[in-house]
Write an enzyme that holds these catalytic residues in place. Sequence first.
Site, PDB file in Angstrom:
ATOM      1  N   VAL A  33      -1.043  -1.768  -4.613  1.00  0.00           N
ATOM      2  CA  VAL A  33      -0.680  -2.281  -6.222  1.00  0.00           C
ATOM      3  C   VAL A  33      -0.490  -3.741  -5.727  1.00  0.00           C
ATOM      4  CG1 VAL A  33       1.862  -2.765  -7.152  1.00  0.00           C
ATOM      5  CG2 VAL A  33       1.450   0.039  -5.899  1.00  0.00           C
TER       6      VAL A  33
ATOM      7  N   LYS B 233      -1.392  -0.778 -10.062  1.00  0.00           N
ATOM      8  CA  LYS B 233      -1.814   0.374  -9.157  1.00  0.00           C
ATOM      9  C   LYS B 233      -3.461   0.539  -8.939  1.00  0.00           C
ATOM     10  CE  LYS B 233       0.206   4.022  -6.729  1.00  0.00           C
ATOM     11  NZ  LYS B 233       2.072   4.914  -6.311  1.00  0.00           N
TER      12      LYS B 233
ATOM     13  N   ASP C 175       8.742  12.644  -6.173  1.00  0.00           N
ATOM     14  CA  ASP C 175       9.219  12.563  -5.371  1.00  0.00           C
ATOM     15  C   ASP C 175       9.952  10.922  -5.733  1.00  0.00           C
ATOM     16  OD1 ASP C 175       6.988  10.859  -3.338  1.00  0.00           O
ATOM     17  OD2 ASP C 175       6.098   9.754  -4.501  1.00  0.00           O
TER      18      ASP C 175
ATOM     19  N   HIS D  16       1.013  -1.211  -0.175  1.00  0.00           N
ATOM     20  CA  HIS D  16      -0.235   0.259   0.173  1.00  0.00           C
ATOM     21  C   HIS D  16       1.204   1.093   0.340  1.00  0.00           C
ATOM     22  CE1 HIS D  16      -3.387  -2.478   1.231  1.00  0.00           C
ATOM     23  NE2 HIS D  16      -2.822  -2.640   1.724  1.00  0.00           N
ATOM     24  N   GLY D  17       0.385   2.326  -0.873  1.00  0.00           N
ATOM     25  CA  GLY D  17       1.474   3.791  -0.618  1.00  0.00           C
ATOM     26  C   GLY D  17       0.581   4.457   0.333  1.00  0.00           C
ATOM     27  N   ASN D  18       1.179   5.555  -0.654  1.00  0.00           N
ATOM     28  CA  ASN D  18      -0.059   6.964  -0.105  1.00  0.00           C
ATOM     29  C   ASN D  18      -1.514   6.989  -0.324  1.00  0.00           C
ATOM     30  OD1 ASN D  18       1.568   7.986   1.760  1.00  0.00           O
ATOM     31  ND2 ASN D  18       3.105   8.283   0.589  1.00  0.00           N
ATOM     32  N   GLY D  19      -1.588   6.997  -2.044  1.00  0.00           N
ATOM     33  CA  GLY D  19      -2.563   6.878  -2.630  1.00  0.00           C
ATOM     34  C   GLY D  19      -3.197   5.859  -3.190  1.00  0.00           C
ATOM     35  N   GLY D  20      -2.202   4.482  -3.448  1.00  0.00           N
ATOM     36  CA  GLY D  20      -3.148   3.382  -4.039  1.00  0.00           C
ATOM     37  C   GLY D  20      -2.699   1.917  -2.826  1.00  0.00           C
TER      38      GLY D  20
HETATM   39  P1  ATP Z   1       3.561   6.072  -3.051  1.00  0.00           P
HETATM   40  O1  ATP Z   1       2.341   6.077  -3.251  1.00  0.00           O
HETATM   41  O2  ATP Z   1       4.042   7.746  -1.852  1.00  0.00           O
HETATM   42  O3  ATP Z   1       4.284   5.943  -4.068  1.00  0.00           O
HETATM   43  P2  ATP Z   1       4.843   4.115  -1.654  1.00  0.00           P
HETATM   44  O4  ATP Z   1       6.322   3.969  -3.432  1.00  0.00           O
HETATM   45  O5  ATP Z   1       5.350   3.559  -0.870  1.00  0.00           O
HETATM   46  O6  ATP Z   1       4.363   5.501  -2.023  1.00  0.00           O
HETATM   47  P3  ATP Z   1       2.483   2.303  -4.427  1.00  0.00           P
HETATM   48  O7  ATP Z   1       3.601   3.512  -5.338  1.00  0.00           O
HETATM   49  O8  ATP Z   1       1.645   2.368  -3.741  1.00  0.00           O
HETATM   50  O9  ATP Z   1       3.621   3.332  -2.416  1.00  0.00           O
HETATM   51  O10 ATP Z   1       3.748   1.133  -4.575  1.00  0.00           O
HETATM   52  C1  ATP Z   1       3.068   0.180  -2.426  1.00  0.00           C
HETATM   53  C2  ATP Z   1       4.448  -1.353  -2.599  1.00  0.00           C
HETATM   54  O11 ATP Z   1       4.309  -1.588  -4.133  1.00  0.00           O
HETATM   55  C3  ATP Z   1       5.807  -0.425  -3.204  1.00  0.00           C
HETATM   56  O12 ATP Z   1       6.589  -0.032  -2.108  1.00  0.00           O
HETATM   57  C4  ATP Z   1       6.775  -2.002  -3.841  1.00  0.00           C
HETATM   58  O13 ATP Z   1       7.075  -2.609  -3.322  1.00  0.00           O
HETATM   59  C5  ATP Z   1       5.525  -2.532  -4.552  1.00  0.00           C
HETATM   60  N1  ATP Z   1       5.371  -2.343  -5.791  1.00  0.00           N
HETATM   61  C6  ATP Z   1       4.934  -0.776  -6.851  1.00  0.00           C
HETATM   62  N2  ATP Z   1       5.063  -0.731  -7.678  1.00  0.00           N
HETATM   63  C7  ATP Z   1       5.915  -1.876  -8.321  1.00  0.00           C
HETATM   64  C8  ATP Z   1       6.116  -2.799  -9.372  1.00  0.00           C
HETATM   65  N3  ATP Z   1       6.042  -2.393 -10.604  1.00  0.00           N
HETATM   66  N4  ATP Z   1       7.119  -3.945  -9.231  1.00  0.00           N
HETATM   67  C9  ATP Z   1       6.982  -4.760  -7.953  1.00  0.00           C
HETATM   68  N5  ATP Z   1       6.632  -3.895  -7.104  1.00  0.00           N
HETATM   69  C10 ATP Z   1       6.073  -2.327  -7.203  1.00  0.00           C
HETATM   70 MG    MG Z   2       5.341   4.596  -5.289  1.00  0.00          MG
END
Ligand code: ATP
Ligand code: MG
Length: 453
Positions: A179, A194, A282, A173-177
């Site tokens: 994955v 995502k 970012d 999970h991230g700040n917005g969504g």
């Molecule tokens: P933000 O929403 O600010 O970008 P974030 O980077 O922590 O915060 P997400 O971008 O939602 O959160 O990603 C969540 C997690 O999913 C990541 O920390 C990463 O481990 C995993 N992830 C994202 N994209 C991929 C990808 N293309 N391949 C494998 N893992 C991914």
């Molecule tokens: Mg991210």
Amino acid sequence: MLLLALSNITAMDTERIVIRIKTPDGDMDSTVDCPSLLSFSDLLNAIRDVMPEATITAFEYEDEVGDRITVRSDEELKAMLSYYCSTVMEQCMNGVQPEPLHIFPRAGKTPGIRNIHGLKVNTRPSSASSCGPATVEKLPNNSLKKSSAELKKILSNGQINEQNIRYQELLGHGNGGTVYRAYHLLGTRALAVKVIPLDITVEQQKQIMSELEILYKCDSPYIITFYSAFFVENRISICTEFMDGGSLDVYRRISEHVLGRIAVAVVKGLTYLWSLKILHRDVKPSNMLVNTRGQVKLCDFGVSTQLVNSIAKTYVGTNVYMAPERISGEQYGIHSDVWSLGISFMELALGAFPYPQIQKNQGSLMPLQLLQCIVDEDPPVLPVGQFSETFVHFITQCMRKQPKERPAPNNLMDHEFIMLYNDGNTEVVSMWVCRCLEERRAQQPQPQPHSVM
Ligand code: ATP
Ligand code: MG
């Protein structure tokens, strides 16, 4: 000296590999001693020896999901060998006898096949090239249905949609969504999808879709490949390439010789984005992804202002990797991305966020007041005794308080630290990712055996 001898040997160790050349007349095995010394032209000559009639200019190999990757240079050959070695390591660890490395020679195009009239073609990737054959959608004659189908079309970019993907695993999970790892029903490629809930109007949805168009233009080995995006109700799903090593935020302290190679890829990725006039906005460890082939790619850069603004409305807080000028509400520029690069690599080197007074709990958003120390204090410096002078200098330059004093894109590439590790050696990162994943697997609780009554 390099030895490339044709034989039927299938044994393999780190000093010797077997390459299976797939020709129309059958397979031909070649044993290569010291694969690290093998050059692209050596291998091409060996192929030409076994296929003297054909004009071979390149060859292909298959990645873990069966996609063909073309090799045309020494750098691409290195990437192939590093990918193969990591596959072999994994097979050995699983007690499986390693397969030879299969390569598929590719004949050069004859002049008749070339596009001598310079006809333009639509270069947007279709599902045929990325995820299997395209599906042909038949629209009903009813005009109301037709307009809703047209809207749906506008609100989707690319051929992947909700119906033809299957979710496999939650990645984070991230700040917005959120994955997920997923796959496309008509293809074999693994996807990262995502999903971001957005409470916005259809007009705003359309704006996001048109802003995402630029992602099709991004074509760099250091930027995550974008496949498709679509809206379903109030959620946007963005489908990209899946990276099996995940993001850097989940790795512990990374040693300098590995970090150096990662930094080269990140600087190249940023330089590429800047050359397209895209600011990342970012840069942080969770937006730097790695895979077992030793590739490092950037994701989640802000190409859509509407998307960034819509997410920001839902999630309040300030990003701890933001440059001081941005925290103070001043203008954002390339230099702000450079600060975030510096602070991210400092954190990855130390294994802890460089401002100890900032307690990052979950995620990277904090109340603005808690980040005032980044604006007021002198930036932290890496301890000289523990890291090389050139690495300390690189970080210090990136984290200069005054944006203009930070290195410009060409100065970043020319920095001694980046030049030192710009050797095209993907094996170092590949081996490190494989080892860390293996350690993570070993730490996971083993399933209890069932007793069958
Ligand atoms: P933000 O929403 O600010 O970008 P974030 O980077 O922590 O915060 P997400 O971008 O939602 O959160 O990603 C969540 C997690 O999913 C990541 O920390 C990463 O481990 C995993 N992830 C994202 N994209 C991929 C990808 N293309 N391949 C494998 N893992 C991914
Ligand atoms: Mg991210």
